[in-house]
Design a protein around this motif. Sequence first.
Motif, short mmCIF file in Angstrom:
data_model
loop_
_atom_site.label_atom_id
_atom_site.label_comp_id
_atom_site.label_asym_id
_atom_site.label_seq_id
_atom_site.Cartn_x
_atom_site.Cartn_y
_atom_site.Cartn_z
N THR A 26 31.77 28.63 30.88
CA THR A 26 31.12 27.32 30.86
C THR A 26 29.80 27.38 30.09
O THR A 26 29.51 26.54 29.24
CB THR A 26 30.88 26.81 32.29
N PHE A 27 28.99 28.40 30.40
CA PHE A 27 27.72 28.56 29.71
C PHE A 27 27.92 28.79 28.22
O PHE A 27 27.22 28.20 27.38
CB PHE A 27 26.92 29.73 30.31
N SER A 28 28.88 29.65 27.87
CA SER A 28 29.15 29.93 26.45
C SER A 28 29.61 28.68 25.72
O SER A 28 29.20 28.44 24.58
CB SER A 28 30.23 31.02 26.33
N GLY A 29 30.44 27.88 26.35
CA GLY A 29 30.91 26.65 25.73
C GLY A 29 29.78 25.68 25.48
O GLY A 29 29.68 25.07 24.42
N LYS A 30 28.91 25.53 26.47
CA LYS A 30 27.76 24.63 26.31
C LYS A 30 26.81 25.14 25.23
O LYS A 30 26.29 24.36 24.42
CB LYS A 30 27.03 24.46 27.64
N ALA A 31 26.56 26.44 25.23
CA ALA A 31 25.67 27.02 24.22
C ALA A 31 26.25 26.85 22.83
O ALA A 31 25.54 26.50 21.88
CB ALA A 31 25.43 28.50 24.52
N LEU A 32 27.55 27.07 22.69
CA LEU A 32 28.20 26.90 21.40
C LEU A 32 28.13 25.45 20.94
O LEU A 32 27.90 25.17 19.76
CB LEU A 32 29.66 27.36 21.47
N TRP A 33 28.30 24.51 21.86
CA TRP A 33 28.20 23.09 21.53
C TRP A 33 26.79 22.75 21.03
O TRP A 33 26.62 22.07 20.01
CB TRP A 33 28.55 22.24 22.74
N ILE A 34 25.78 23.25 21.72
CA ILE A 34 24.39 22.98 21.34
C ILE A 34 24.09 23.58 19.97
O ILE A 34 23.48 22.93 19.11
CB ILE A 34 23.42 23.51 22.41
N ILE A 35 24.51 24.80 19.75
CA ILE A 35 24.23 25.47 18.48
C ILE A 35 24.94 24.77 17.33
O ILE A 35 24.36 24.53 16.26
CB ILE A 35 24.63 26.95 18.56
N SER A 36 26.21 24.42 17.54
CA SER A 36 26.96 23.79 16.44
C SER A 36 26.45 22.40 16.12
O SER A 36 26.32 22.03 14.94
CB SER A 36 28.46 23.76 16.76
N THR A 37 26.13 21.60 17.12
CA THR A 37 25.62 20.26 16.83
C THR A 37 24.22 20.33 16.21
O THR A 37 23.91 19.55 15.31
CB THR A 37 25.57 19.37 18.10
N SER A 38 23.42 21.27 16.65
CA SER A 38 22.10 21.45 16.03
C SER A 38 22.24 21.86 14.57
O SER A 38 21.50 21.38 13.72
CB SER A 38 21.29 22.50 16.79
N ALA A 39 23.18 22.74 14.30
CA ALA A 39 23.40 23.17 12.91
C ALA A 39 23.83 21.98 12.05
O ALA A 39 23.37 21.83 10.91
CB ALA A 39 24.45 24.27 12.87
N PHE A 40 24.70 21.14 12.58
CA PHE A 40 25.12 19.97 11.81
C PHE A 40 23.98 18.99 11.63
O PHE A 40 23.77 18.46 10.53
CB PHE A 40 26.30 19.27 12.48
N LEU A 41 23.23 18.72 12.69
CA LEU A 41 22.16 17.73 12.61
C LEU A 41 21.00 18.19 11.73
O LEU A 41 20.32 17.37 11.11
CB LEU A 41 21.65 17.38 14.00
#
Length: 75
Positions: A26-41
Motif C-alpha cells: 500500500t505504501f509503495s503504491g501511494k509513493a509511486l503514485w505521488i512520484i509519477s504524478t509529480s514527475a508529470f506535473l
Amino acid sequence: MLPPSARRSLTSTVNTVTSFTKSSVTFSGKALWIISTSAFLLGVPWALAYAEEEQYIQMEREQGMIKGANEVCFF
C-alpha cells in the motif's frame, strides 16, 4: 496435527507477515503514485519550455548565419 500453542504462534506469525506485506504494498503504491504524478506535473511543462527555448536558440543561429551570409555577399 499441530498443538494449539504452535497453531496460535504460526497464525500470529502469518498474520504479522501478511499485515506487513499489505502495508508495504500500500505504501509503495501511494509513493509511486505521488512520484509519477509529480514527475508529470513538473516534468512535462519543463520539457515543453526546454524544447521551446532550444527552438528559439536554433532560430537565432539560423538568423545569424543568414545575416552573416548577407554581409559577406555585400563586401
